[in-house]
Design an enzyme around this catalytic site. Structure first.
Site, PDB file in Angstrom:
ATOM      1  N   HIS A 126       0.917  -1.241  -0.171  1.00 10.77           N
ATOM      2  CA  HIS A 126       0.002   0.156   0.020  1.00 10.77           C
ATOM      3  C   HIS A 126       0.607   1.346   0.080  1.00 10.77           C
ATOM      4  O   HIS A 126       0.563   2.080  -0.592  1.00 10.77           O
ATOM      5  CB  HIS A 126      -0.952   0.139   1.152  1.00 10.77           C
ATOM      6  CG  HIS A 126      -0.448   0.298   2.461  1.00 10.77           C
ATOM      7  ND1 HIS A 126       0.431  -0.763   3.307  1.00 10.77           N
ATOM      8  CD2 HIS A 126      -0.042   1.127   3.439  1.00 10.77           C
ATOM      9  CE1 HIS A 126       0.876  -0.161   4.366  1.00 10.77           C
ATOM     10  NE2 HIS A 126       0.434   1.013   4.361  1.00 10.77           N
ATOM     11  N   TYR A 127       1.926   1.153   0.555  1.00 11.14           N
ATOM     12  CA  TYR A 127       2.783   2.239   0.881  1.00 11.14           C
ATOM     13  C   TYR A 127       3.536   2.592  -0.619  1.00 11.14           C
ATOM     14  O   TYR A 127       3.418   3.896  -0.997  1.00 11.14           O
ATOM     15  CB  TYR A 127       3.995   2.034   1.896  1.00 11.14           C
ATOM     16  CG  TYR A 127       5.095   3.045   1.822  1.00 11.14           C
ATOM     17  CD1 TYR A 127       4.947   4.279   2.240  1.00 11.14           C
ATOM     18  CD2 TYR A 127       6.479   2.831   1.143  1.00 11.14           C
ATOM     19  CE1 TYR A 127       5.870   5.195   2.443  1.00 11.14           C
ATOM     20  CE2 TYR A 127       7.424   3.553   1.441  1.00 11.14           C
ATOM     21  CZ  TYR A 127       7.089   4.811   1.802  1.00 11.14           C
ATOM     22  OH  TYR A 127       8.476   5.753   1.662  1.00 11.14           O
ATOM     23  N   LEU A 128       4.206   1.438  -1.204  1.00 15.20           N
ATOM     24  CA  LEU A 128       4.733   1.565  -2.632  1.00 15.20           C
ATOM     25  C   LEU A 128       3.768   1.895  -3.516  1.00 15.20           C
ATOM     26  O   LEU A 128       4.045   2.815  -4.411  1.00 15.20           O
ATOM     27  CB  LEU A 128       5.491   0.346  -2.803  1.00 15.20           C
ATOM     28  CG  LEU A 128       6.661  -0.110  -1.880  1.00 15.20           C
ATOM     29  CD1 LEU A 128       7.295  -1.246  -2.403  1.00 15.20           C
ATOM     30  CD2 LEU A 128       7.600   1.084  -2.000  1.00 15.20           C
ATOM     31  N   LYS A 131       3.391   5.890  -3.417  1.00 16.14           N
ATOM     32  CA  LYS A 131       4.308   6.342  -4.033  1.00 16.14           C
ATOM     33  C   LYS A 131       4.459   6.301  -5.363  1.00 16.14           C
ATOM     34  O   LYS A 131       4.501   7.162  -6.083  1.00 16.14           O
ATOM     35  CB  LYS A 131       5.707   5.678  -3.390  1.00 16.14           C
ATOM     36  CG  LYS A 131       6.263   6.084  -1.969  1.00 16.14           C
ATOM     37  CD  LYS A 131       6.282   7.455  -1.734  1.00 16.14           C
ATOM     38  CE  LYS A 131       6.747   8.004  -0.266  1.00 16.14           C
ATOM     39  NZ  LYS A 131       6.475   9.281  -0.218  1.00 16.14           N
TER      40      LYS A 131
END
Length: 221
Positions: A126-128, A131
């Protein structure tokens, strides 16, 4: 002197950016912070601050700004909703504001793995993905840009040396101080070439490594 807006200025890398930019002969940093309790650190360095929250309206922060460094991040352990608000939607809003204010260049601190975010472990995906969404929006915005994707960040000392590649097929780390120096270097308007790359700690001086990479598009190790 050019005014450089640091988004995410109160983070570990953001504070190093403020220090390095305040000592630079051509740049005047403006630290975007969320509340006044964060001002003292920057005031002690003589760095101007502006209040702005990525989850709200922060358009005032862009008044008089020449270039932007986006160094904000919710962190890989933050919940999916918060990550989306900060790392994707907040970044996208800042890109739109940069366009509206005719900012000369936008430098994005991204992350290794963003290029292939769909293949990431579930804990990081979810973070990547957030980004990657911001990176892709910046690429299509029409703004002059640089996207820098460092390896694992450490609090180690500044070395002034890195290695750079489109994508590394190895694990590695790099100090936040060196990352900050790369982000500052990428503000240089004379740089040419595809300015999307990964960085790790290395043995080549930052200006030389970036020059060689941008010229050839090949790994500089």
């Amino acid at each position: 002197m050019e005014k450089i807006l640091i988004i995410g200025a109160n983070g570990k890398t953001g504070r190093l950016l403020a220090e390095q930019l305040s000592a630079h002969p051509y740049y005047l940093p403006v630290a975007m912070i969320r509340d006044r309790s964060q001002q003292s650190f920057f005031e002690q360095m003589g760095v101007k601050t502006v209040i702005g929250d990525l989850e709200k309206d922060f358009s005032d922060a862009f008044e008089g700004i020449d270039k932007v460094i986006f160094a904000a991040g919710s962190g890989s352990k933050t919940g999916k909703e918060k990550t989306k608000l900060v790392d994707a939607l907040g970044a996208i809003k800042s890109i739109d504001l940069a366009l509206n204010h005719q900012v000369k260049k936008y430098v994005m601190l991204s992350s290794r793995g963003a290029e292939n975010a769909e293949k990431a472990d579930e804990s990081m995906q979810h973070y990547l993905l957030a980004k990657k969404e911001a990176d892709e929006y910046l690429k299509s915005s029409g703004l002059p840009y640089a996207i820098v994707r460092p390896g694992k960040l450490t609090n180690g000392p500044y070395t002034g040396k890195i290695k750079a590649a489109p994508i590394f097929n190895e694990k590695g780390e790099i100090s936040r101080a060196d990352v900050a120096a790369v982000l500052v270097h990428m503000l240089d308007p004379s740089l040419e070439g595809l300015q999307v790359f990964e960085i790790l700690g290395g043995k080549v001086d930052i200006p030389e490594a970036i020059h060689l990479f941008l010229k050839s598009g090949q790994p500089v190790v």
